[in-house]
Design an enzyme around this catalytic site. Structure first.
Site, PDB file in Angstrom:
ATOM      1  N   LYS A  22       0.838  -1.205   0.000  1.00  0.00           N
ATOM      2  CA  LYS A  22       0.000   0.000   0.000  1.00  0.00           C
ATOM      3  C   LYS A  22       0.869   1.249   0.000  1.00  0.00           C
ATOM      4  CE  LYS A  22      -3.719  -0.448   2.512  1.00  0.00           C
ATOM      5  NZ  LYS A  22      -4.341  -0.663   3.822  1.00  0.00           N
ATOM      6  N   ARG A  92      -3.092   3.352   8.375  1.00  0.00           N
ATOM      7  CA  ARG A  92      -3.457   2.187   7.558  1.00  0.00           C
ATOM      8  C   ARG A  92      -2.343   1.150   7.545  1.00  0.00           C
ATOM      9  NH1 ARG A  92      -4.792   4.669   1.826  1.00  0.00           N
ATOM     10  NH2 ARG A  92      -6.024   2.755   1.632  1.00  0.00           N
ATOM     11  N   GLY A 101      -8.229  -6.867   4.298  1.00  0.00           N
ATOM     12  CA  GLY A 101      -9.047  -6.950   5.497  1.00  0.00           C
ATOM     13  C   GLY A 101      -8.435  -7.726   6.647  1.00  0.00           C
ATOM     14  N   MET A 103      -5.648  -6.971   8.407  1.00  0.00           N
ATOM     15  CA  MET A 103      -5.134  -6.141   9.498  1.00  0.00           C
ATOM     16  C   MET A 103      -5.974  -4.878   9.564  1.00  0.00           C
ATOM     17  SD  MET A 103      -1.177  -6.913   8.994  1.00  0.00           S
ATOM     18  CE  MET A 103      -1.374  -6.369   7.342  1.00  0.00           C
ATOM     19  N   ARG A 333      -3.697  -1.634  -6.272  1.00  0.00           N
ATOM     20  CA  ARG A 333      -2.894  -2.862  -6.192  1.00  0.00           C
ATOM     21  C   ARG A 333      -3.330  -3.765  -7.324  1.00  0.00           C
ATOM     22  NH1 ARG A 333      -5.836  -4.522  -0.666  1.00  0.00           N
ATOM     23  NH2 ARG A 333      -7.927  -4.588  -1.500  1.00  0.00           N
ATOM     24  N   HIS A 451     -16.434  -8.918   1.722  1.00  0.00           N
ATOM     25  CA  HIS A 451     -15.353  -9.730   2.294  1.00  0.00           C
ATOM     26  C   HIS A 451     -15.424 -11.173   1.793  1.00  0.00           C
ATOM     27  CE1 HIS A 451     -13.559 -12.238   5.534  1.00  0.00           C
ATOM     28  NE2 HIS A 451     -12.599 -11.346   5.395  1.00  0.00           N
ATOM     29  N   ARG A 557       0.497 -48.915 -14.812  1.00  0.00           N
ATOM     30  CA  ARG A 557       0.676 -50.053 -13.915  1.00  0.00           C
ATOM     31  C   ARG A 557      -0.150 -51.215 -14.458  1.00  0.00           C
ATOM     32  NH1 ARG A 557      -0.592 -45.466 -11.174  1.00  0.00           N
ATOM     33  NH2 ARG A 557       0.980 -44.634  -9.729  1.00  0.00           N
ATOM     34  N   ARG A 613       4.635 -50.924 -16.701  1.00  0.00           N
ATOM     35  CA  ARG A 613       5.392 -51.530 -15.612  1.00  0.00           C
ATOM     36  C   ARG A 613       4.914 -52.947 -15.362  1.00  0.00           C
ATOM     37  NH1 ARG A 613       5.109 -49.096  -9.719  1.00  0.00           N
ATOM     38  NH2 ARG A 613       3.099 -50.157  -9.803  1.00  0.00           N
ATOM     39  N   GLU A 741      13.987 -46.758  -7.896  1.00  0.00           N
ATOM     40  CA  GLU A 741      13.189 -46.412  -6.717  1.00  0.00           C
ATOM     41  C   GLU A 741      13.823 -46.874  -5.415  1.00  0.00           C
ATOM     42  OE1 GLU A 741       9.333 -48.261  -7.169  1.00  0.00           O
ATOM     43  OE2 GLU A 741      10.195 -49.881  -8.350  1.00  0.00           O
ATOM     44  N   SER A 760      13.221 -44.563 -15.135  1.00  0.00           N
ATOM     45  CA  SER A 760      12.157 -43.706 -14.634  1.00  0.00           C
ATOM     46  C   SER A 760      12.215 -43.755 -13.116  1.00  0.00           C
ATOM     47  CB  SER A 760      10.803 -44.207 -15.137  1.00  0.00           C
ATOM     48  OG  SER A 760       9.794 -43.398 -14.594  1.00  0.00           O
ATOM     49  N   THR A 763       9.426 -41.795  -7.534  1.00  0.00           N
ATOM     50  CA  THR A 763       9.786 -40.987  -6.357  1.00  0.00           C
ATOM     51  C   THR A 763       9.012 -41.394  -5.106  1.00  0.00           C
ATOM     52  OG1 THR A 763       8.251 -39.302  -7.115  1.00  0.00           O
ATOM     53  CG2 THR A 763      10.568 -38.978  -7.650  1.00  0.00           C
ATOM     54  N   ASN A 764       7.871 -42.037  -5.257  1.00  0.00           N
ATOM     55  CA  ASN A 764       7.145 -42.453  -4.048  1.00  0.00           C
ATOM     56  C   ASN A 764       7.951 -43.478  -3.261  1.00  0.00           C
ATOM     57  OD1 ASN A 764       5.193 -40.848  -5.093  1.00  0.00           O
ATOM     58  ND2 ASN A 764       3.810 -42.498  -5.670  1.00  0.00           N
ATOM     59  N   ASP A 765       8.344 -44.547  -3.956  1.00  0.00           N
ATOM     60  CA  ASP A 765       9.136 -45.564  -3.263  1.00  0.00           C
ATOM     61  C   ASP A 765      10.516 -45.037  -2.889  1.00  0.00           C
ATOM     62  OD1 ASP A 765       8.034 -47.995  -2.466  1.00  0.00           O
ATOM     63  OD2 ASP A 765       7.759 -48.618  -4.554  1.00  0.00           O
ATOM     64  N   CYS A 827       8.240 -40.589 -12.435  1.00  0.00           N
ATOM     65  CA  CYS A 827       6.845 -41.018 -12.475  1.00  0.00           C
ATOM     66  C   CYS A 827       6.167 -41.060 -11.109  1.00  0.00           C
ATOM     67  CB  CYS A 827       6.716 -42.364 -13.176  1.00  0.00           C
ATOM     68  SG  CYS A 827       7.469 -43.701 -12.260  1.00  0.00           S
ATOM     69  N   TYR A 847      11.434 -36.030 -18.902  1.00  0.00           N
ATOM     70  CA  TYR A 847       9.989 -35.813 -18.770  1.00  0.00           C
ATOM     71  C   TYR A 847       9.528 -36.064 -17.339  1.00  0.00           C
ATOM     72  CZ  TYR A 847       9.433 -40.930 -18.941  1.00  0.00           C
ATOM     73  OH  TYR A 847       9.511 -42.271 -18.669  1.00  0.00           O
TER      74      TYR A 847
HETATM   75  P1  ADP Z   1      -7.694  -2.221   3.785  1.00  0.00           P
HETATM   76  O1  ADP Z   1      -6.275  -2.548   3.579  1.00  0.00           O
HETATM   77  O2  ADP Z   1      -8.408  -3.130   4.701  1.00  0.00           O
HETATM   78  O3  ADP Z   1      -8.402  -1.969   2.490  1.00  0.00           O
HETATM   79  P2  ADP Z   1      -7.346   0.584   4.015  1.00  0.00           P
HETATM   80  O4  ADP Z   1      -6.138   1.084   4.708  1.00  0.00           O
HETATM   81  O5  ADP Z   1      -7.300   0.597   2.543  1.00  0.00           O
HETATM   82  O6  ADP Z   1      -7.716  -0.837   4.569  1.00  0.00           O
HETATM   83  O7  ADP Z   1      -8.538   1.483   4.495  1.00  0.00           O
HETATM   84  C1  ADP Z   1      -9.855   1.138   4.215  1.00  0.00           C
HETATM   85  C2  ADP Z   1     -10.606   2.306   3.672  1.00  0.00           C
HETATM   86  O8  ADP Z   1     -10.507   3.425   4.511  1.00  0.00           O
HETATM   87  C3  ADP Z   1     -10.112   2.827   2.338  1.00  0.00           C
HETATM   88  O9  ADP Z   1     -10.605   2.081   1.284  1.00  0.00           O
HETATM   89  C4  ADP Z   1     -10.678   4.213   2.316  1.00  0.00           C
HETATM   90  O10 ADP Z   1     -12.004   4.187   1.869  1.00  0.00           O
HETATM   91  C5  ADP Z   1     -10.630   4.607   3.758  1.00  0.00           C
HETATM   92  N1  ADP Z   1      -9.465   5.481   3.977  1.00  0.00           N
HETATM   93  C6  ADP Z   1      -8.227   5.130   4.333  1.00  0.00           C
HETATM   94  N2  ADP Z   1      -7.430   6.212   4.397  1.00  0.00           N
HETATM   95  C7  ADP Z   1      -8.187   7.267   4.063  1.00  0.00           C
HETATM   96  C8  ADP Z   1      -7.931   8.674   3.919  1.00  0.00           C
HETATM   97  N3  ADP Z   1      -6.727   9.180   4.128  1.00  0.00           N
HETATM   98  N4  ADP Z   1      -8.960   9.442   3.560  1.00  0.00           N
HETATM   99  C9  ADP Z   1     -10.176   8.927   3.344  1.00  0.00           C
HETATM  100  N5  ADP Z   1     -10.490   7.637   3.462  1.00  0.00           N
HETATM  101  C10 ADP Z   1      -9.500   6.815   3.812  1.00  0.00           C
HETATM  102 MG    MG Z   2       7.381 -48.663  -6.546  1.00  0.00          MG
HETATM  103 MG    MG Z   3      -7.803  -0.850   1.137  1.00  0.00          MG
END
Ligand code: ADP
Ligand code: MG
Ligand code: MG
Length: 868
Positions: A22, A92, A101, A103, A333, A451, A557, A613, A741, A760, A763-765, A827, A847
């Site tokens: 981020k 953030r 989501g 952290m 991202r 989510h 086999r 085999r 083997e 051949s 690898t199992n055995d 194999c 192969y």
């Molecule tokens: P996550 O990684 O869980 O998506 P974020 O850090 O992206 O968490 O934050 C979640 C949401 O919070 C963002 O999508 C945005 O809508 C809001 N947010 C975060 N920072 C700001 C900011 N500086 N101004 C306005 N909204 C923010």
């Molecule tokens: Mg065998």
């Molecule tokens: Mg986000």
């Protein structure tokens, strides 16, 4: 001392390890000139240092943070401390690998009892208090673990007491709610800090700590993300999507993350902040409608989203906020996507010239291919199935299972071997462990970016969201839908590609190999050096293997040809035979059966090579052990039960895996192997007469001594040549090689190569014999080994490169000293494992051979082994 903090002007996208994805991307976007609210990133190193020793968060670090805040103040012309021109920030989390989501984030940081008044004057009362309430709630949740819902309850109580919505409160009423919120802190024996800097320090520490929360750990394990990376903390000036009807917030993917179409896919909410969109509180609008509501912001968004895609050369997942008509980009991202979308987007980007064919091959992981050939419902059975509800097709796939309503139950049931479908109003990050084990996830609320949807797509789990007809009661463990009431343990079927839910079980089938998959695999074949063969022996598996693009069969086999009621009787007759006549009778019968089998098998595989085999398992596996069965066998063979019983007893072995099996049988009972090759070449001759030249490669199992191979090869060759003579035809092509083997075979590979046409590696055995791990018993302790970090992986799934791998490497180099161009294959099970394939490429294997359904993924993996 290294640098602890980077402003968004200082970082670049290369600094992901240090700044997290981020932070690095916020910096990159700043560099590209996009409208990003400014801020700074506290590094992942600080996180790891702090987690190792809390004292790391000392006066010096605090002084650095203060300095960074001061420069943000001068950049924005606002103040974080004073009551004028108020600067608020978000805090953030953001790790090097995106963990949506997992952290925590806190918004509106810097407000307190006094500043909220000033902020209200600057803006308006409602808005200011909305921000302050959100701050208290997020801060309470993230820093002190006070559940968010407890705050909502207080708000709703006040709303019903006053009989109006929060938006209609006067200032005094707002202040009342704030007091209730602060009291909730006190009840938890903590206080909400009024000093903005203290808020910032506490929030930063809490985000650092969230790296180690349970759901983040589970997510990392699931996605093989190392635990030592840490999260960065981004401190960013706030922009307000909740400041009126010309403001809003949204999430958009630049292409469809479900099916991959090149069309914006996303949602936004007017007058909303942060998580409102994904939390499913209000129903968001599709991104297209922003064009009519806020056309300027929409046009800017189009411009920037194109710019970002061009820049990152991949589909982007963009978070944005509009404040009073002006657009801000808050995050970008590379977007998570389904397997189907991964493939489509990679091919499209290549066609658009944004990436090369080779990059396209590298963009698709072999696991994605596995998902693409995963089951869908049998369409014929679907006609009679009863659909009882439908929601959004959030993540494709088809699954049947029993319903459960909590993550705990999901885990409990799967531990008992049941397949479960997690049904909830909506999922939250705490549910992650239950989601991982579920066959499918169904929610009654939430959209395509909820989510549940995002997490399921990432895992390749079938998912239906926003199934509003369902009324899910998690406490009474029931779900109502029209006239239907379902309870925990009832079986349903879920189609994540259409969004439909069905009562009961529906059989699934594997989909046709589609065009785009063919395209990618054709490109892959062009780059690959290792060939991919299949382990297959039934006609259906052989056909599937050929259809999936196997270049031959690496292991057919022959055990199955001795089982089946009629056949096993003849095999038993042979093993227990009293005289030559009985032996010949049984052998003739078996020859007849096997000739027909080989004829069909060879015909299916056509002119592609097929390693066959010779019989491998110990004799007693063919014999009955239960008294009744012994009795009836004795009757069939016209013998006395006690005699038969005694013979069977004599054949018992203490350690059958190390016993009288493989080539050892070939040596003591040459007639069986002779019969097998006779059957093979009778069939080959018949096919030749029909105009098809086949390529059988005869493989002798379990060789550990050169003389074993010499002895067997000698009589096999004699038999084969005699067969040609008998039919009065020119000899057909064939090869005789050996399976490697046993560790000893690896060590004397140079000697074995003298008389083997090919090798051949089984690898199992080989793994079993090298470790001394019985592969049938490893399940009893491998998990403890993994938990205690004694071993990272099951060596039967991923090649043990430093032990078993070294033996293979040694054997390959020794064999090639004797015969430079000897064909060498793999194999065992690990032949289809992408990680192991890289190693086989390095050591010069020709192969790999794997089960039919793993072939498409293996074709991709062998190409990646060359390119990567
Ligand atoms: P996550 O990684 O869980 O998506 P974020 O850090 O992206 O968490 O934050 C979640 C949401 O919070 C963002 O999508 C945005 O809508 C809001 N947010 C975060 N920072 C700001 C900011 N500086 N101004 C306005 N909204 C923010
Ligand atoms: Mg065998
Ligand atoms: Mg986000």
């Amino acid at each position: 001392m290294e640098k602890l903090i980077y402003t968004f002007h200082e970082g670049r996208s290369e600094n992901k390890d240090l700044l997290g994805g981020k932070g690095a991307n916020l910096a990159e976007m700043t560099h590209l000139g996009l409208p990003v609210p400014q801020g700074f990133t506290i590094t992942t190193e600080c996180c790891m240092n702090y987690l190792a020793d809390a004292a790391f968060f000392d006066e010096q670090l605090k002084a650095e943070v203060l300095k960074a805040i001061q420069s943000l103040e001068s950049e924005t012309g606002k103040s974080f401390i004073s009551d004028e021109n108020i600067l608020l920030v978000s805090v953030r989390s953001g790790a090097a690998f995106s963990m949506p989501g997992m952290m925590d984030t806190i918004l509106n940081l810097g407000l307190n009892d006094l500043r909220v008044q000033a902020f209200a004057k600057l803006t308006n009362v409602n808005f200011a208090f909305d921000c302050y309430r959100r701050l208290l709630q997020m801060f309470g949740d993230v820093v002190y673990g006070i559940h968010k819902e407890q705050f909502n309850v207080l708000l709703h109580q006040t709303e019903s007491r006053l009989n109006k919505k929060a938006a209609d409160f006067n200032e005094a009423e707002h202040v009342d709610v704030i007091e209730l919120y602060k009291n909730l802190f006190l009840k938890n024996k903590v206080a909400f800090p009024q000093d903005p800097m203290e808020q910032l320090f506490e929030a930063t520490k809490a985000v650092f700590k969230s790296w180690n929360n349970q759901r983040a750990k589970v997510y990392r394990d699931l996605h093989h993300i190392p635990h030592h990376l840490g999260t960065a903390v981004n401190v960013q000036s706030m922009v307000f999507g909740n400041s009126g009807e010309e403001s809003g917030t949204g999430v958009v993917f630049t292409r469809n993350p479900s099916i991959g179409d090149n069309k914006l896919f996303g949602e936004f909410l007017i007058n909303a902040q942060g998580e409102d969109v994904v939390a499913g509180i209000r129903t968001p609008e599709p991104i297209e409608s922003l064009q009519t509501i806020l056309p300027e912001a929409y046009n800017d968004f189009i411009k920037y989203s194109n710019k970002l895609e061009q820049h990152y050369k991949d589909m982007q997942d963009i978070e944005f906020t509009v404040e009073n008509g002006k657009l801000y980009i808050l995050q970008t991202r590379n977007g998570k996507r389904t397997a189907k979308a991964t493939l489509k987007i990679a091919l499209d980007l290549a066609a658009e010239g944004l990436i090369s064919k080779k990059e396209a091959i590298m963009r698709v992981s072999p696991e994605v291919i596995d998902q693409l050939i995963h089951p869908v419902f049998d369409t014929e059975k679907l006609i009679t199935a009863e659909a009882f509800a439908a929601g959004l097709p959030a993540s494709p796939g088809a699954a049947t299972g029993v319903i459960v309503f909590t993550a705990e139950k999901a885990k409990e049931y799967t531990a008992l071997g049941k397949k479960v479908i997690l049904v909830r109003q909506e999922t939250s990050p705490e549910d992650i462990e239950g989601m991982v084990v579920s066959e499918a996830i169904v929610t009654s609320r939430g959209g395509m970016t909820s989510h549940a949807a995002v997490v399921a797509r990432g895992m390749g789990t079938c998912c239906v969201t926003g199934c509003e007809a369902l009324s899910v009661n998690e406490t009474s463990k029931t779900v109502l839908c029209g006239s239907h009431t379902l309870t925990e343990g009832d079986t349903i079927s879920v189609d994540g590609s259409t969004g439909s839910l069905y009562l009961g079980e529906i059989p699934t089938i594997v989909p046709e190999n589609d065009q785009s998959l063919q395209q990618l695999l054709t490109w892959a074949d062009e780059c690959a050096e290792l060939k991919v063969r299949a382990n297959a022996e039934t006609l259906q598996d052989l056909q599937t293997a050929i259809d999936f693009g196997a270049t031959g069969i690496g292991l057919a086999r022959t055990e199955h040809m001795f089982f089946g009621e009629e056949r096993v009787l003849e095999m038993r007759r042979l093993i227990l035979a009293k005289d030559e006549q009985e032996v010949q009778f049984a052998l003739n019968k078996l020859l007849g059966f096997q000739q027909e089998d080989f004829y069909q098998m060879l015909k299916t595989v056509q002119d592609k090579p097929m390693v066959i085999r010779l019989l491998d398992p110990p004799m007693h596996e063919f014999l009955p052990h239960d008294t009744n069965e012994i009795k009836s066998l004795a009757e069939q063979l016209n013998r006395h039960p006690s005699g038969v019983e005694k013979q069977i007893e004599q054949l018992q072995e203490t350690n059958p895996m190390l016993g009288h099996r493989g080539c050892r049988l070939g040596i003591t009972e040459p007639l069986i192997y002779q019969m097998q090759v006779k059957a093979i070449f009778n069939s080959a001759i018949q096919l030749a007469e029909e105009g098809l030249t086949v390529c059988p490669e005869i493989m002798v199992p379990l060789i550990s001594e050169k003389e074993e191979l010499d002895y067997i090869k000698n009589f096999l060759t004699e038999t084969i040549e005699a067969t040609f003579k008998e039919h009065q035809i020119e000899p057909l092509p064939y090869e005789i090689g050996t399976m490697i083997e046993l560790p000893r075979a690896c060590i004397i590979a140079d000697q074995l190569a003298e008389n083997a046409d090919f090798f051949s590696f089984g690898t199992n055995d080989l793994t079993q014999m090298t470790f001394g791990f019985s592969r049938d018993d490893i399940g009893k302790f491998i998990n403890v080994y993994k938990e205690k970090q004694i071993m990272q992986q099951d060596p039967f799934q991923v090649l043990d490169q430093s032990g078993v791998g070294e033996l293979i490497k040694l054997a390959v180099s020794k064999a090639r000293q004797t015969k430079e161009n000897m064909m060498i294959g793999i194999c065992g099970e690990v032949g289809g494992n992408p990680e192991s394939i890289g190693f086989f490429q390095q050591i010069g294997i020709d192969y790999v051979s794997c089960s039919p359904y793993r072939i498409p993924a293996a074709r991709l993996a062998v190409a990646q082994a060359v390119l990567g």
